[in-house]
Write an enzyme that holds these catalytic residues in place. Structure first.
Site, PDB file in Angstrom:
ATOM      1  N   ARG A   4       0.730  -1.326  -0.054  1.00 17.69           N
ATOM      2  CA  ARG A   4      -0.070   0.075  -0.008  1.00 17.69           C
ATOM      3  C   ARG A   4       0.831   1.315   0.039  1.00 17.69           C
ATOM      4  O   ARG A   4       0.553   2.150  -0.610  1.00 17.69           O
ATOM      5  CB  ARG A   4      -0.931   0.038   1.254  1.00 17.69           C
ATOM      6  CG  ARG A   4      -2.165  -0.776   1.081  1.00 17.69           C
ATOM      7  CD  ARG A   4      -2.475  -1.344   2.520  1.00 17.69           C
ATOM      8  NE  ARG A   4      -1.636  -2.290   2.847  1.00 17.69           N
ATOM      9  CZ  ARG A   4      -1.644  -3.621   2.468  1.00 17.69           C
ATOM     10  NH1 ARG A   4      -2.662  -3.969   1.877  1.00 17.69           N
ATOM     11  NH2 ARG A   4      -0.657  -4.570   2.806  1.00 17.69           N
ATOM     12  N   THR A   5       1.855   1.438   1.006  1.00 16.96           N
ATOM     13  CA  THR A   5       2.622   2.651   1.145  1.00 16.96           C
ATOM     14  C   THR A   5       3.206   3.020  -0.189  1.00 16.96           C
ATOM     15  O   THR A   5       3.312   3.897  -0.723  1.00 16.96           O
ATOM     16  CB  THR A   5       3.366   2.449   2.359  1.00 16.96           C
ATOM     17  OG1 THR A   5       2.561   2.223   3.444  1.00 16.96           O
ATOM     18  CG2 THR A   5       3.880   3.973   2.708  1.00 16.96           C
ATOM     19  N   LYS A  40      26.586  -3.678  -1.055  1.00 15.17           N
ATOM     20  CA  LYS A  40      28.010  -3.754  -1.123  1.00 15.17           C
ATOM     21  C   LYS A  40      28.614  -3.291   0.240  1.00 15.17           C
ATOM     22  O   LYS A  40      29.617  -3.052   0.400  1.00 15.17           O
ATOM     23  CB  LYS A  40      28.622  -2.927  -2.337  1.00 15.17           C
ATOM     24  CG  LYS A  40      28.348  -3.691  -3.414  1.00 15.17           C
ATOM     25  CD  LYS A  40      28.877  -2.784  -4.598  1.00 15.17           C
ATOM     26  CE  LYS A  40      28.076  -2.997  -5.977  1.00 15.17           C
ATOM     27  NZ  LYS A  40      28.325  -1.792  -7.058  1.00 15.17           N
ATOM     28  N   ARG A  59      11.171   3.852   3.943  1.00 11.49           N
ATOM     29  CA  ARG A  59      10.975   2.591   4.904  1.00 11.49           C
ATOM     30  C   ARG A  59      12.048   2.038   5.245  1.00 11.49           C
ATOM     31  O   ARG A  59      12.809   1.431   4.341  1.00 11.49           O
ATOM     32  CB  ARG A  59       9.935   1.680   4.151  1.00 11.49           C
ATOM     33  CG  ARG A  59       9.428   0.661   5.343  1.00 11.49           C
ATOM     34  CD  ARG A  59       8.113  -0.106   5.030  1.00 11.49           C
ATOM     35  NE  ARG A  59       7.209   0.487   5.053  1.00 11.49           N
ATOM     36  CZ  ARG A  59       6.078  -0.083   4.951  1.00 11.49           C
ATOM     37  NH1 ARG A  59       5.695  -1.280   4.768  1.00 11.49           N
ATOM     38  NH2 ARG A  59       4.771   0.685   5.104  1.00 11.49           N
ATOM     39  N   HIS A 103       4.946   5.941  11.673  1.00 14.17           N
ATOM     40  CA  HIS A 103       4.425   5.960  10.224  1.00 14.17           C
ATOM     41  C   HIS A 103       3.470   6.941   9.936  1.00 14.17           C
ATOM     42  O   HIS A 103       2.078   6.822   9.841  1.00 14.17           O
ATOM     43  CB  HIS A 103       3.828   4.301   9.995  1.00 14.17           C
ATOM     44  CG  HIS A 103       3.430   4.125   8.658  1.00 14.17           C
ATOM     45  ND1 HIS A 103       3.417   4.868   7.598  1.00 14.17           N
ATOM     46  CD2 HIS A 103       3.061   3.001   8.122  1.00 14.17           C
ATOM     47  CE1 HIS A 103       3.371   4.053   6.558  1.00 14.17           C
ATOM     48  NE2 HIS A 103       2.947   2.900   6.664  1.00 14.17           N
TER      49      HIS A 103
HETATM   50  N1   CP Z   1      -0.446   0.039   5.991  1.00 11.22           N
HETATM   51  C1   CP Z   1       0.997  -0.470   5.495  1.00 11.22           C
HETATM   52  O1   CP Z   1       1.646   0.304   5.640  1.00 11.22           O
HETATM   53  O2   CP Z   1       0.777  -1.120   4.295  1.00 11.22           O
HETATM   54  P1   CP Z   1       2.107  -1.742   3.384  1.00 11.22           P
HETATM   55  O3   CP Z   1       2.959  -2.505   4.549  1.00 11.22           O
HETATM   56  O4   CP Z   1       1.583  -2.609   2.506  1.00 11.22           O
HETATM   57  O5   CP Z   1       2.918  -0.597   3.118  1.00 11.22           O
END
Ligand code: CP
Length: 308
Positions: free
Chosen positions: A57-58, A86, A107, A135
């Site tokens: 999603r993100t 590396k 992320r 998040h």
């Molecule tokens: N909600 C969320 O962060 O989903 P993903 O891990 O799929 O990005």
């Protein structure tokens, strides 16, 4: 209010006025997010996408947001196929990528990684999840969902599941405290919300109730926010197996809830929501995932100075 060139690291950095501004900008973006209107707002702009942990999603909603606004995306792709394999450090990777893009979505499994990246980057860093930390863009889309599907004023909400390792609920608590929400925290005692977060959000104006039983807590709330047990963050797999499947919502659990109750989940779910719940009027987690697109469009437009 200045958003241009700012980093998005933690919900602790947001005022209610800032959040309301982003939610209003997302409303304007929604027809573009649905493909009903066209826009070239971010034509010529590039978003770099660096994911050191899996995502559906993100990552994809950031990419969709950029494409819907006429911009381009530069995806690092698999970490194993990059020079990180590396031994290149995160700091050096950021110092390279900020020369290729106008903003960077990151992320990373380590808490604090986005903050570190922001100290080396000349372009905005958007924290897309740092370990069990924060998040914030998920929280903004969660608030947008609550506003669209329920109400942010006088909200009674229950957050259920892995409140220890779940970064989405950590970020969401900080934001909800700005709206004076009554928050019920539901988790097995091994996975309760860290004490420092509870103390912080009470100090910021939230009313907190803590319990380990979903059934006792959900009949009086407007929103139930379920979360997955974060298996990947348990130092000992045996500890995960002790708590896995402890909390689960079925249609039977919903027999005495408010008719307007909305059930949210950041997804992916494992088995904490029975698929039969999907067909009820309570389920809004799939629409919630879509709302990530207008929210991320609004954020990118603001950070890149295309809207104010
Ligand atoms: N909600 C969320 O962060 O989903 P993903 O891990 O799929 O990005």
């Amino acid at each position: 209010m200045k958003f241009k060139d700012q980093h998005i690291i933690s919900m602790r950095d947001f005022s209610r006025e800032m959040i309301d501004h982003i939610l209003s900008a997302a409303e304007v973006m929604e027809p573009i997010a649905r493909g009903e209107q066209r826009s070239d707002l971010l034509a010529g702009k590039i978003l770099a996408v660096l994911f050191f942990e899996p995502s559906t999603r993100t990552r994809m909603s950031f990419e969709t947001a950029m494409y819907r606004l006429g911009g381009d995306v530069l995806n690092l792709g698999s970490v194993d196929a990059s020079s990180i394999s590396k031994g290149e450090t995160l700091a050096d990777t950021i110092r390279i990528v900020d020369g290729y893009a106008d903003a960077i979505v990151l992320r990373h499994p380590k808490e604090g990684a986005a903050q570190l990246a922001s100290e080396f980057s000349r372009v905005p860093i958007l924290n897309a999840g740092d370990g069990a930390g924060h998040h914030p863009t998920q929280t903004l889309l969660d608030l947008y969902t609550i506003k669209r599907e329920s109400h942010l004023e006088d909200l009674k909400i229950a957050l259920a599941g892995d409140l220890k390792y779940g970064r989405t609920v950590h970020s969401l608590c900080y934001a909800l405290s700005l709206y004076g929400a009554q928050i019920t925290l539901i988790s097995p005692k091994e996975l309760c919300m860290p004490e420092e977060i509870v103390n912080d959000i009470v100090e910021r104006g939230a009313e907190i109730i803590e319990t380990d039983s979903v059934e006792d807590a959900i009949n009086d709330v407007d929103v139930l926010y379920m979360t997955r047990i974060q298996k990947e963050r348990f130092p000992d797999p045996a500890e995960y197996h002790k708590v896995a499947n402890r909390l689960k919502i079925t249609t039977e659990s919903l027999k005495d809830v408010k008719p307007g109750l909305k059930i949210m989940h950041p997804l992916p779910r494992v088995n904490e929501i029975d698929p039969k719940v999907d067909a009820t009027l309570h389920a809004c987690y799939f629409r919630q995932a879509f709302y990530g697109v207008p929210i991320r469009m609004a954020l990118l437009g603001l950070l890149m100075g295309a809207i104010q």
